[in-house]
Design a protein around this motif. Structure first.
Motif, PDB file in Angstrom:
ATOM      1  N   THR A 685       0.843  -1.198   0.000  1.00 38.87           N
ATOM      2  CA  THR A 685       0.000   0.000   0.000  1.00 38.87           C
ATOM      3  C   THR A 685       0.883   1.255   0.000  1.00 38.87           C
ATOM      4  O   THR A 685       0.681   2.193  -0.782  1.00 38.87           O
ATOM      5  N   GLU A 692       2.720   6.309  -6.904  1.00 41.15           N
ATOM      6  CA  GLU A 692       1.736   7.098  -7.650  1.00 41.15           C
ATOM      7  C   GLU A 692       1.945   8.590  -7.425  1.00 41.15           C
ATOM      8  O   GLU A 692       1.830   9.407  -8.349  1.00 41.15           O
TER       9      GLU A 692
ATOM     10  N   ILE B  14       1.874   4.471   5.581  1.00 38.67           N
ATOM     11  CA  ILE B  14       0.551   4.623   4.974  1.00 38.67           C
ATOM     12  C   ILE B  14      -0.090   5.929   5.450  1.00 38.67           C
ATOM     13  O   ILE B  14      -0.720   6.667   4.678  1.00 38.67           O
ATOM     14  N   ALA B  84      -6.321  -4.614   4.814  1.00 38.10           N
ATOM     15  CA  ALA B  84      -5.302  -5.320   4.052  1.00 38.10           C
ATOM     16  C   ALA B  84      -5.695  -6.784   3.877  1.00 38.10           C
ATOM     17  O   ALA B  84      -5.023  -7.551   3.236  1.00 38.10           O
ATOM     18  N   ARG B  85      -6.795  -7.139   4.525  1.00 39.00           N
ATOM     19  CA  ARG B  85      -7.253  -8.533   4.358  1.00 39.00           C
ATOM     20  C   ARG B  85      -8.322  -8.549   3.284  1.00 39.00           C
ATOM     21  O   ARG B  85      -9.451  -8.166   3.508  1.00 39.00           O
ATOM     22  N   GLY B  86      -7.979  -9.009   2.127  1.00 38.37           N
ATOM     23  CA  GLY B  86      -8.869  -8.808   0.984  1.00 38.37           C
ATOM     24  C   GLY B  86      -9.921  -9.870   0.776  1.00 38.37           C
ATOM     25  O   GLY B  86     -10.311 -10.158  -0.346  1.00 38.37           O
ATOM     26  N   THR B 104      -9.879  -1.975  -0.252  1.00 36.42           N
ATOM     27  CA  THR B 104      -8.865  -2.953   0.063  1.00 36.42           C
ATOM     28  C   THR B 104      -7.503  -2.382  -0.304  1.00 36.42           C
ATOM     29  O   THR B 104      -7.312  -1.786  -1.357  1.00 36.42           O
ATOM     30  N   LYS B 105      -6.545  -2.568   0.610  1.00 33.68           N
ATOM     31  CA  LYS B 105      -5.177  -2.129   0.350  1.00 33.68           C
ATOM     32  C   LYS B 105      -4.515  -3.126  -0.576  1.00 33.68           C
ATOM     33  O   LYS B 105      -4.762  -4.338  -0.440  1.00 33.68           O
ATOM     34  N   PRO B 106      -3.642  -2.815  -1.454  1.00 33.49           N
ATOM     35  CA  PRO B 106      -3.333  -1.419  -1.796  1.00 33.49           C
ATOM     36  C   PRO B 106      -4.370  -0.823  -2.743  1.00 33.49           C
ATOM     37  O   PRO B 106      -4.995  -1.552  -3.472  1.00 33.49           O
ATOM     38  N   PHE B 107      -4.482   0.474  -2.672  1.00 32.59           N
ATOM     39  CA  PHE B 107      -5.474   1.170  -3.503  1.00 32.59           C
ATOM     40  C   PHE B 107      -4.733   2.219  -4.328  1.00 32.59           C
ATOM     41  O   PHE B 107      -3.607   2.608  -4.009  1.00 32.59           O
ATOM     42  N   SER B 108      -5.415   2.723  -5.371  1.00 32.93           N
ATOM     43  CA  SER B 108      -4.793   3.814  -6.127  1.00 32.93           C
ATOM     44  C   SER B 108      -5.209   5.125  -5.466  1.00 32.93           C
ATOM     45  O   SER B 108      -6.277   5.214  -4.855  1.00 32.93           O
ATOM     46  N   ASN B 109      -4.364   6.079  -5.560  1.00 30.13           N
ATOM     47  CA  ASN B 109      -4.612   7.349  -4.859  1.00 30.13           C
ATOM     48  C   ASN B 109      -5.899   8.016  -5.349  1.00 30.13           C
ATOM     49  O   ASN B 109      -6.666   8.582  -4.564  1.00 30.13           O
TER      50      ASN B 109
END
Lengths: 895, 123
Positions: A685, A692, B14, B84-86, B104-109
């Protein structure tokens, strides 16, 4: 001597003729043409074996000696057949329904299949019948000698035992051949019965011929004969009423109890309805047999010189008149009487001996019945054949050693009295349900003993019992005198013996029965015997075939279900070509039905049920026992089922446990995967977010750019480390780990570990306290792996020790068989609730601050297990304390 | 009027990333890094939006969410949950606990920004 030779030839021809008769009868029976063989006349004639050589010859002798007393011998059986018809019928019915093979079998079956009783009766029978067989042999021998001897002399003191031996061998042979053709007592000996019927005719014809000759040939008519009788001393003889009654009773009892009579009367009975004919025809036969006894006796006394053996008048009277043909016929009559008696007696006795003595012993010797199946038939037949030979030879030996001196009639009555001892047990058994085995045994023992003591032994003559004992009693006890028991003196010895033996026998039987309790099987059999007519409808009560088939139908429906039963019956009816849905109850149909039913209720039950409905055959005790066996099997089966269900529930419990374990494992696996996911996604993450930002944001200053890049770098390293740890743990847990075992100083390993941990640390706040002198120990182990453990512990202390001045004490303890290395920090330590789980994967103490994956201690534990040592939490040390134990083999004291 | 957002998350990096992204978008970002007193923090701060991590030291995000939803004042508070638990089960648990949005991590900004903007539209 030519006469004697001719006689032998006649004799042999006659025997050959008997063989042919028996053979033809067997052949016809085998061919299924038995209607003729099963006629009531044949049955009646076969009963004539009651008339042995004793009655054939001896009746005349008896008449000469005791007047009309001989009539009593015939009156007894006649009374039984006429007046006690219902007793005989009951015996025959029981015999058929219970498949009785002998009188011993009957008694034993009634009293709960007691073999003791069977053996007792068998011994009694052998003891009683052996002299009787000897008597027949003697009579044949005597009659032979009549032809060879000087008639004027008329004395036969030296019996030719060789003749007796040949006769015995011949009879044994005949009996073996025709008496043991088939095994099942229910299958009749057609050949033997037919031969006996023929012999019955021969002896009747012979006696009647002699009688006719005497009355019309010698005396000149009936009137003259009667006049002669009146003139002779015979007519004046007073017949003692008591003795007459006693002999009548005795002969009646013997008629029911004698093994050979029982054989033809009950065992060989083809049809119960034959009894009706026999009940009048047999007394008529006896009457004919006795008709000319007195005339022959009177004429014999007149014609023959004084001192002639009256037992042989039947033979010697014609002979003295030169009537050789008639004499030969008469001889054949006597021969017939003797042979038929010996043959049937041998069959009856051999059945008893082989069934109740030989077979039980054989079964015991060979280890019991369960394994016996195929060859038992052969064994039984052999036993029976040997028994026949044995019985006949016993008779012969008795004859040879007793010298044949005793008067014929006496032996006969003694034997009668012996067998009559069975009467109370037998009659009591079929009429009184309260009769028990104990009672029967008591009665038989008492009766047998008294018979031996009061009749049999004294009858053997002074050689056996000392005269003094007869006169003064044993040991001078007068009240125990054999022929005057308890002071009852003056009675006829026979009457005395009958009185005491029968009354005490019956008394003991009654008392024994009342005082003892019957076993369940006895109770069952008692009911079967006493109520035989209710249990087994006779042939006359058959309601007709259709009604029976309907009953079978009702029963079959109950067991098979309506549809299936209907289908079965219709199928069978069609197969028989019958109209409608009800087949004829043919044996084939019954067999098939029984098989069908057996599929549902078991073979024995099916057999019993059909037997009950078809009738003519009651439920035998074997059937009932088989039913009981089946129930026992069912019970055993259900017990097994119960055991199985217990087993099953145990298995189910184990399965539940296993499932729980699996679930727990699966939960653990889920948790593990979830943890891994978390541990991987967290650095990712950050990496994604900052990359990004770096990609999308043009307006970042150099410091920011640098910082974000280094975060990405650190997180990537963290990821790599995590993956390394995971792989390491996985290998340690599951794979083959190659250990690199080397020797080194413990201090060097600790040095390495501390240096490595320091290198990875951001600040150097942790103080490490060591005592190097204690560390001066040589260890032999995988040094890299041990160092890995140490590094982990030092790093943990560095990460988690929250003391203001964090410090770690490394303490080494050397024991004889191990080296202990303790790592103790000065932090807060680990709470008791967490101590159990810190060595688990991903286990992290709450509120941790460092970003470890929680695999470190899990790895340490795996490593120490591989190295043969241990790692554990050491409570009570102030801070968090871990003890690493290096096992004996790895540790050596440094020298 | 500045819009305030409370980020409850224990991972340092994070926190820094999300704070950077949201600040640049005009949000006032407050952070809190343990679960134990997170609900208390929400009560005292009364933020416009809460971003809540699931695996927090001391207390799970689900518990915190359930507690807040039990209070009328926060029944409608926009809460974005991060995990983080998908696994699907985690999403179901979050939804049944009354989450407003779930990532859910990771995500896009941009995804994250869009989600936050959707929860608290510009007035």
């Amino acid at each position: 001597m030519t006469t004697l030779n001719a006689l032998v030839a006649v004799c042999l021809s006659y025997v050959f003729f008997l063989f042919v008769v028996a053979f033809v009868a067997e052949r016809r029976a085998a061919a299924g043409r038995i209607r003729w063989l099963r006629s009531p006349i044949v049955y009646t004639l076969s009963l004539s074996i009651y008339c042995t050589a004793w009655t054939f010859y001896g009746a005349v002798g008896s008449a000469v000696r005791n007047g009309l007393e001989y009539v009593a011998i015939y009156v007894g059986p006649s009374l039984v057949m006429l007046g006690w018809f219902w007793v005989v019928r009951k015996l025959v019915r029981i015999g058929r329904s219970q498949r009785v093979t002998s009188i011993a079998d009957l008694v034993s079956a009634r009293y709960g299949k007691s073999n003791t009783l069977a053996v007792f009766v068998t011994i009694l029978a052998v003891a009683g019948v052996t002299p009787y067989i000897a008597l027949q042999l003697q009579s044949v021998t005597l009659s032979f000698e009549v032809f060879g001897a000087d008639l004027a002399g008329g004395r036969f003191d030296r019996p030719h035992t060789a003749t007796a031996l040949w006769v015995a061998v011949g009879l044994a042979l005949f009996t073996v051949i025709f008496g043991t053709r088939n095994l099942d007592a229910n299958e009749r000996h057609h050949g033997v019965v037919m031969a006996i019927a023929v012999e019955a005719v021969v002896k009747l014809v012979a006696l009647l011929s002699v009688g006719v000759f005497v009355v019309w040939g010698l005396s000149g008519g009936v009137t003259e004969t009667l006049a002669r009788i009146d003139a002779s001393e015979l007519g004046t003889w007073n017949v003692a009423g008591g003795r007459w009654a006693g002999i009548t009773f005795l002969s009646a009892a013997a008629f029911l109890c004698l093994p050979r009579i029982f054989q033809v009367l009950v065992v060989e009975a083809a049809d119960e309805s034959h009894l009706r004919t026999a009940s009048w025809a047999f007394p008529a036969y006896l009457m004919l047999m006795s008709l000319f006894v007195v005339p022959i006796a009177v004429v014999g006394l007149d014609l023959l010189p004084a001192g002639s053996n009256p037992d042989l008048f039947v033979l010697t009277v014609p002979l003295s008149q030169g009537q050789e043909g008639l004499a030969v016929l008469s001889f054949l009559g006597g021969f017939s009487s003797a042979t038929s008696m010996v043959i049937v007696a041998a069959i009856a006795l051999s059945t008893m001996v082989s069934n109740h003595i030989v077979m039980p012993i054989w079964l015991r010797l060979t280890g019991g019945g369960a394994s016996v199946s195929g060859d038992v038939r052969h064994i039984v037949l052999t036993a029976r054949r040997l028994s026949i030979a044995g019985v006949v030879m016993l008779g012969y030996l008795y004859y040879a050693f007793s010298g044949g001196g005793a008067a014929l009639a006496t032996i006969g009555l003694v034997a009668f009295a012996g067998m009559a001892q069975v009467l109370p047990a037998m009659l009591g058994g079929i009429f009184w349900r309260g009769a028990t085995r104990t009672g029967a045994l008591a009665g038989l023992s008492v009766g047998f003993a008294l018979w031996l003591y009061t009749l049999f032994l004294p009858s053997l003559g002074p050689g056996v019992l000392p005269v003094a004992m007869l006169d003064e009693g044993p040991l001078g006890l007068a009240f125990l005198r054999p022929q005057a028991l308890f002071g009852i003196d003056g009675l006829d010895p026979l009457l005395h013996a009958i009185f005491w033996s029968m009354s005490l026998n019956a008394g003991a039987f009654f008392v024994g029965s009342v005082l003892s309790f019957p076993t369940p099987l006895e109770r069952l059999q008692g009911a079967q015997f006493v109520n035989v007519f209710q249990h087994s409808p006779g042939p006359r009560s058959w309601a007709g075939r259709v009604a029976q088939t309907e009953d079978l139908m009702v029963m079959a429906q109950r067991i098979l279900g309506a549809t299936e039963a209907m289908a079965l019956f219709r199928r069978e009816a069609r197969a028989q070509g019958a109209r409608g849905d009800l087949p004829e109850p043919t044996p084939q149909f019954l067999e098939r039905l029984e098989r069908e039913l057996a599929g549902s209720v078991g073979a024995a039950t099916a057999h019993a049920m059909i037997g009950q409905i078809v009738g003519g055959m009651s439920v035998s005790v074997e059937d009932l026992m088989a039913v009981a066996d089946e129930s026992a099997q069912l019970m055993e089966y259900s017990a097994r089922l119960e055991a199985q269900s217990t087993e099953l529930s145990r298995t189910a419990r184990q399965l539940r446990d296993a499932n729980l374990k699996l679930t727990r494992l699966s939960v653990q696996k889920d948790a593990f995967l979830s943890q891994i996911s978390h541990e991987l996604r967290t650095p990712m993450t950050s990496i994604r977010a900052f990359s990004e930002i770096l990609r999308d944001s043009g307006r970042l200053d150099a410091g920011e750019r640098m910082r974000f890049a280094s975060i990405i770098h650190d997180e990537a390293v963290r990821l790599t480390r995590l993956l390394d740890d995971l792989l390491d743990l996985s290998v340690l847990e599951n794979g083959k780990v190659s250990l690199d075992i080397r020797a080194a100083r413990l201090s060097e390993v600790i040095d390495r570990a501390v240096a490595a941990a320091d290198a990875g640390a951001e600040d150097g706040a942790l103080t490490i306290r060591r005592d190097r002198s204690d560390e001066d120990v040589t260890i032999v182990t995988d040094l890299d792996r041990l160092a890995q453990v140490f590094i982990n512990l030092v790093s943990n202390a560095r990460k988690y020790c929250e003391a203001s001045a964090p410090a770690l004490t490394i303490r080494v303890l050397t024991e004889s068989d191990r080296v202990l290395v303790d790592f103790i920090d000065n932090g807060e330590g680990i709470g008791p609730e967490a101590r159990d789980t810190i060595f688990e994967k991903f286990s992290r103490v709450a509120e941790q601050k460092a970003g470890g994956a929680g695999l470190g201690l899990a790895i340490c534990r795996q490593i120490m297990a591989r190295l043969g040592g241990d790692i554990s939490y050491l409570p009570g040390q102030g801070g968090a304390a871990f003890r690493v134990e290096i096992a004996e083999a790895s540790a050596m004291a440094a020298q | 009027m500045t819009r305030e957002i409370l980020l409850i998350e224990d991972e340092r990096n994070i926190i820094e990333a999300i704070s950077f992204i949201l600040s640049r978008d005009g949000w006032t970002v407050r952070t809190h890094s343990n679960g134990t007193d997170a609900a208390e923090k929400v009560r005292s701060l009364r933020p416009d939006v809460v971003i809540l991590d699931v695996m927090l030291p001391g207390r799970s995000g689900y518990d915190i969410l359930r507690e807040l939803r039990g209070e009328p004042a926060f029944a409608d508070l926009p809460i974005l949950m991060l995990t983080a638990r998908g696994q699907a089960r985690d999403r179901e648990m979050a939804e049944s606990a009354g989450v407003s949005a779930y990532m859910t991590k990771p995500f896009s900004n941009s995804e994250m920004l869009d989600a936050v903007r959707a929860l608290a539209p510009v007035p």
